[in-house]
Scaffold this motif. Sequence first.
Motif, PDB file in Angstrom:
ATOM      1  N   MET A 139       0.925  -1.199  -0.146  1.00 50.20           N
ATOM      2  CA  MET A 139      -0.133   0.045   0.012  1.00 50.20           C
ATOM      3  C   MET A 139       0.898   1.202  -0.212  1.00 50.20           C
ATOM      4  O   MET A 139       1.905   1.154   0.573  1.00 50.20           O
ATOM      5  N   TRP A 140       0.488   2.266  -0.823  1.00 57.41           N
ATOM      6  CA  TRP A 140       1.310   3.605  -0.893  1.00 57.41           C
ATOM      7  C   TRP A 140       0.577   4.665  -0.485  1.00 57.41           C
ATOM      8  O   TRP A 140      -0.829   4.668  -0.648  1.00 57.41           O
ATOM      9  N   THR A 141       1.119   5.712  -0.278  1.00 60.02           N
ATOM     10  CA  THR A 141       0.377   6.984  -0.057  1.00 60.02           C
ATOM     11  C   THR A 141       1.007   8.173  -1.014  1.00 60.02           C
ATOM     12  O   THR A 141       2.260   8.446  -1.092  1.00 60.02           O
ATOM     13  N   LEU A 142      -0.060   8.864  -1.425  1.00 53.12           N
ATOM     14  CA  LEU A 142       0.599   9.977  -2.540  1.00 53.12           C
ATOM     15  C   LEU A 142      -0.056  11.255  -1.667  1.00 53.12           C
ATOM     16  O   LEU A 142      -1.254  11.212  -1.292  1.00 53.12           O
ATOM     17  N   ALA A 143       0.985  11.863  -1.512  1.00 53.83           N
ATOM     18  CA  ALA A 143       0.688  13.203  -0.810  1.00 53.83           C
ATOM     19  C   ALA A 143       0.636  14.505  -1.693  1.00 53.83           C
ATOM     20  O   ALA A 143       1.568  14.646  -2.512  1.00 53.83           O
ATOM     21  N   LEU A 144      -0.432  15.156  -1.821  1.00 56.44           N
ATOM     22  CA  LEU A 144      -0.623  16.262  -2.597  1.00 56.44           C
ATOM     23  C   LEU A 144      -0.724  17.594  -1.862  1.00 56.44           C
ATOM     24  O   LEU A 144      -1.711  17.651  -1.152  1.00 56.44           O
ATOM     25  N   SER A 145       0.246  18.456  -1.853  1.00 52.75           N
ATOM     26  CA  SER A 145       0.220  19.774  -1.154  1.00 52.75           C
ATOM     27  C   SER A 145      -0.977  20.647  -1.895  1.00 52.75           C
ATOM     28  O   SER A 145      -1.201  20.213  -3.074  1.00 52.75           O
ATOM     29  N   GLY A 146      -1.109  21.622  -1.183  1.00 46.48           N
ATOM     30  CA  GLY A 146      -2.309  22.480  -1.504  1.00 46.48           C
ATOM     31  C   GLY A 146      -2.010  22.868  -2.812  1.00 46.48           C
ATOM     32  O   GLY A 146      -0.850  23.336  -3.518  1.00 46.48           O
ATOM     33  N   GLY A 147      -2.884  22.715  -4.091  1.00 43.11           N
ATOM     34  CA  GLY A 147      -2.910  23.152  -5.450  1.00 43.11           C
ATOM     35  C   GLY A 147      -2.157  22.164  -6.270  1.00 43.11           C
ATOM     36  O   GLY A 147      -1.939  22.551  -7.521  1.00 43.11           O
ATOM     37  N   ALA A 148      -1.555  21.236  -5.707  1.00 42.02           N
ATOM     38  CA  ALA A 148      -0.451  20.429  -6.497  1.00 42.02           C
ATOM     39  C   ALA A 148      -1.372  19.569  -7.514  1.00 42.02           C
ATOM     40  O   ALA A 148      -2.548  19.210  -7.230  1.00 42.02           O
ATOM     41  N   ARG A 149      -0.789  19.116  -8.529  1.00 39.17           N
ATOM     42  CA  ARG A 149      -1.149  18.078  -9.572  1.00 39.17           C
ATOM     43  C   ARG A 149      -0.364  17.189  -9.926  1.00 39.17           C
ATOM     44  O   ARG A 149       0.734  17.416 -10.094  1.00 39.17           O
ATOM     45  N   VAL A 150      -0.896  15.974  -9.948  1.00 35.77           N
ATOM     46  CA  VAL A 150      -0.198  14.794 -10.323  1.00 35.77           C
ATOM     47  C   VAL A 150      -0.727  14.199 -11.396  1.00 35.77           C
ATOM     48  O   VAL A 150      -1.847  13.761 -11.623  1.00 35.77           O
ATOM     49  N   ALA A 151       0.142  14.022 -12.574  1.00 36.54           N
ATOM     50  CA  ALA A 151      -0.456  13.288 -13.959  1.00 36.54           C
ATOM     51  C   ALA A 151      -0.729  11.920 -13.670  1.00 36.54           C
ATOM     52  O   ALA A 151       0.014  11.291 -12.806  1.00 36.54           O
TER      53      ALA A 151
END
Length: 97
Positions: free
Chosen positions: A1-13
């Motif tokens: 299991m993995w965690t993706l952390a997205l800071s405020g306003g971030a975008r991940v393709a």
Amino acid sequence: MWTLALSGGARVAVVAEEWCDAFCVVTRGRVQLELHDGKPGPVLGRDAGFWLRGTGVRALRNPGRRTARVRIVTPKSGTVTCQSTPVRQLPNDGGTT
């Protein structure tokens, strides 16, 4: 299991080949799906689960200011695969699989 952390306003393709077997759950904050035509899609809140396979979603965005977290579960620990095609390993967040 993995965690993706997205800071405020971030975008991940989202690369379809890398995410085809991944089931995602928003565990903190909100995540907005960016549709294949670049238009904003639905905003998913805490505890929302979703598949990306076959959806045409091209990115995940954090519409808020605080960090959002998405847990990613794949059938094979550490590597997301699609039709026996290996792809790069997602970063390990130190959690257990």
